[in-house]
Design an enzyme around this catalytic site. Structure first.
Site, mmCIF file in Angstrom:
data_model
loop_
_atom_site.group_PDB
_atom_site.id
_atom_site.type_symbol
_atom_site.label_atom_id
_atom_site.label_comp_id
_atom_site.label_asym_id
_atom_site.label_seq_id
_atom_site.Cartn_x
_atom_site.Cartn_y
_atom_site.Cartn_z
ATOM 1 N N ASP A 112 11.701 25.987 -37.161
ATOM 2 C CA ASP A 112 11.210 26.136 -35.791
ATOM 3 C C ASP A 112 12.072 25.307 -34.845
ATOM 4 O OD1 ASP A 112 9.864 26.857 -33.592
ATOM 5 O OD2 ASP A 112 7.977 25.862 -34.090
ATOM 6 N N ASN A 344 12.384 19.052 -33.105
ATOM 7 C CA ASN A 344 13.203 19.725 -34.127
ATOM 8 C C ASN A 344 14.517 20.137 -33.489
ATOM 9 O OD1 ASN A 344 11.066 19.634 -35.919
ATOM 10 N ND2 ASN A 344 10.782 21.827 -36.081
ATOM 11 N N GLY A 393 -1.709 14.579 -32.305
ATOM 12 C CA GLY A 393 -2.418 14.263 -33.541
ATOM 13 C C GLY A 393 -2.844 15.546 -34.220
ATOM 14 N N SER A 394 -3.660 15.451 -35.232
ATOM 15 C CA SER A 394 -4.192 16.654 -35.865
ATOM 16 C C SER A 394 -5.359 17.162 -35.033
ATOM 17 C CB SER A 394 -4.636 16.339 -37.286
ATOM 18 O OG SER A 394 -5.535 15.252 -37.297
ATOM 19 N N HIS A 416 6.680 12.209 -34.738
ATOM 20 C CA HIS A 416 6.410 13.442 -33.979
ATOM 21 C C HIS A 416 4.967 13.909 -34.110
ATOM 22 C CE1 HIS A 416 6.115 15.762 -37.633
ATOM 23 N NE2 HIS A 416 6.186 16.903 -37.018
ATOM 24 N N GLY A 417 4.170 13.224 -34.942
ATOM 25 C CA GLY A 417 2.791 13.677 -35.121
ATOM 26 C C GLY A 417 2.119 12.846 -36.187
ATOM 27 N N ALA A 418 1.023 13.380 -36.702
ATOM 28 C CA ALA A 418 0.298 12.641 -37.725
ATOM 29 C C ALA A 418 0.998 12.762 -39.079
ATOM 30 C CB ALA A 418 -1.139 13.149 -37.824
ATOM 31 N N LYS A 492 -5.947 27.659 -30.335
ATOM 32 C CA LYS A 492 -5.089 27.726 -31.535
ATOM 33 C C LYS A 492 -4.755 29.152 -31.915
ATOM 34 C CE LYS A 492 -4.463 25.125 -34.629
ATOM 35 N NZ LYS A 492 -3.307 24.207 -34.647
#
Length: 493
Positions: A112, A344, A393-394, A416-418, A492
């Site tokens: 991605d 990315n 986060g998630s 970059h995130g959880a 989502k």
DNA sequence: ATGTCC
């Protein structure tokens, strides 16, 4: 699995299957000394609590594999949210010296391309939105294209010729066509478009896939969230970023959809074929690469940059669609773009290595660029505090806004995130999507999904604790915390 | 992540 050695050299270690040793340098930084074909060490930013997940999923073996790439300098880095990925780990940073045969690798960017995050800040406080939240979420539900396959906000009536303009112009082209304002571009990485895009290196099939998806969220961990500022940390930076406690904001996490995926697939194949010609061998075929200064390297760089611009335009169109939804449901479409940044991407950047400034190809895969204060690429109104680093986060949990530090590390990068700990497959076995939706709604989070399966795969239990990940980034000096955001509603795929 | 295998 890596052997763990503490900095005081006590033989307090876990079982090892090969000679890779993890040496603790600080409570938040570990070193993998070079073995075999590794050209540089690995450096892992983690607390002891975060380490087991990294050794269990073999992502540290991938950190070591990346350290063998031709031209790599300083170290192969792992962020605290690192997990197993295609070739490179997700949460990996690696830079190669362009003028010393340094390579570029599609696996170091991921499928991605230019997947990233932007944060929009509303003038509204959370309590002012309370009565319109359901109407707003229903409007977003109807108007944000998402899920697998075709569908997007923008119908490219100009066909392939118009797609070329998206690939060259990114967010700038979207704004030119009326989707946004000039101020948005000031607050985008690269002012909304990467310069060295070469659409000729984007295959016909990639073009075809891209035609029908401009302005779409996608699926998987991509989302659009209505959030509020829950807590601020660096008050001066929070003020400059326009983040007050209780303030409503919107986080958009999306990428380059099928077009980016196809670009990655096409160029991986081309590089795998070309590797013997360049005399390159790698410990894992998924690390297929070519010198940046080779026909295959330049071709991928051009195609990747074009896909990056597609991703930027994508997020710009989703922004405008969100503003229209706010206008209809809340009465004001005022949503100020704080920042848009990819996690990315491979970029050509100048950095000082061993006392000499060099041109590097910095791969950040599941890692966010974190420019320090006063960096020339920052817009004037952000320059005092450093680049906003947007960390989703998630689902159902907090997200963070961080800011880049002067000292930085890992070529100015952060998490970059959880970070995933459970595979999608495992999540599907243990989580019921419908029950999860009910649970989130009960916790006061409006959920507008398209599939129970998609929700199950993204259950918070599949992820690390974002607080621990972000705290580790801060204590390791990678970036500092500015604000924590909590979700009010999530859209989502 | 991904028309989750052309």
């Amino acid at each position: 699995m890596a052997k763990v050695v503490r900095d005081d050299a006590r033989e307090d270690h876990v079982t090892t299957t090969h000679a890779l040793s993890l040496v603790q340098e600080t409570p938040y930084r570990w070193r993998l000394d070079p073995i075999d074909a590794m050209r540089v060490p690995g450096v892992v930013f983690a607390t002891e609590a975060l380490l087991p997940a990294m050794t269990d999923d073999r992502s540290l073996d991938q950190v070591a594999n990346v350290a063998t790439l031709p031209g790599i300098v300083t170290a192969s880095y792992a962020m605290p949210d690192v997990h197993w990925g295609y070739g490179f780990p997700i949460g990996g940073v690696a830079a190669t010296d362009v003028d010393a045969g340094g390579v570029i690798s599609p696996g170091g960017v991921g499928f991605d391309i230019s997947c990233g995050v932007r944060l929009l800040v509303s003038p509204l406080q959370r309590d002012e939105l309370q009565h319109q939240l359901t109407a707003l979420m229903d409007d977003l539900d109807r108007n944000i294209p998402r899920g697998a396959g075709p569908g997007g906000i923008w119908r490219l009536v100009g066909g392939l010729a118009e797609l070329e303009e998206v690939l060259r112009g990114g967010s700038r082209f979207a704004v030119e066509r009326g989707h946004g304002v000039a101020r948005d571009l000031e607050h985008c990485e690269d002012r909304g478009a990467v310069d060295d895009a070469d659409p000729r290196q984007v295959s016909a099939r990639a073009h075809q896939r891209g035609l029908s998806q401009v302005g779409s969220l996608g699926s998987g961990n991509h989302f659009l969230e209505v959030q509020y500022v829950d807590e601020t940390y660096d008050q001066a930076a929070a003020d400059a970023f326009g983040l007050r406690v209780g303030q409503v904001c919107v986080m958009i996490h999306s990428g380059s959809r099928g077009l980016g995926h196809q670009v990655c697939t096409d160029h991986l194949k081309a590089m795998l074929t070309a590797m013997p010609r360049h005399g390159i061998s790698v410990p894992d075929k998924q690390l297929a690469c070519a010198p940046v200064q080779s026909p295959e390297g330049r071709a991928y760089l051009g195609a990747m940059s074009a896909a990056a611009n597609y991703g930027r335009a994508n997020r710009q169109l989703l922004t405008e669609a969100t503003r229209r939804a706010f206008e209809r449901a809340v009465g004001t479409g005022e949503l100020d773009l704080l920042y848009d940044v990819s996690h990315n991407l491979a970029k050509l950047e100048r950095h000082t290595v061993d006392g000499r400034e060099r041109q590097l190809c910095v791969h950040r895969k599941g890692a966010t660029r974190a420019l320090p204060p006063h960096h020339p690429e920052l817009p004037c109104d952000l320059t005092e505090h450093g680049q906003p680093v947007l960390v989703p986060g998630s689902m159902g949990t907090a997200s963070y806004v961080l800011a880049g530090n002067v000292e930085g590390d890992a070529f100015h990068s952060a998490c970059h995130g959880a970070g995933r700990v459970m595979s999608r497959h495992a999540a599907l076995r243990s989580v019921d999507g419908r029950a999860l939706k009910q649970q989130l709604e009960k916790a006061g989070i409006a959920v507008r999904g398209t599939s129970a399966r998609g929700l199950a795969e993204e259950a918070p239990a599949s992820y690390k604790d974002v607080n621990e990940v972000v705290g580790t980034c801060e204590r390791a000096g990678l970036a500092r915390r500015v604000a924590r955001l909590r979700p009010l509603g999530v859209v989502k795929g």
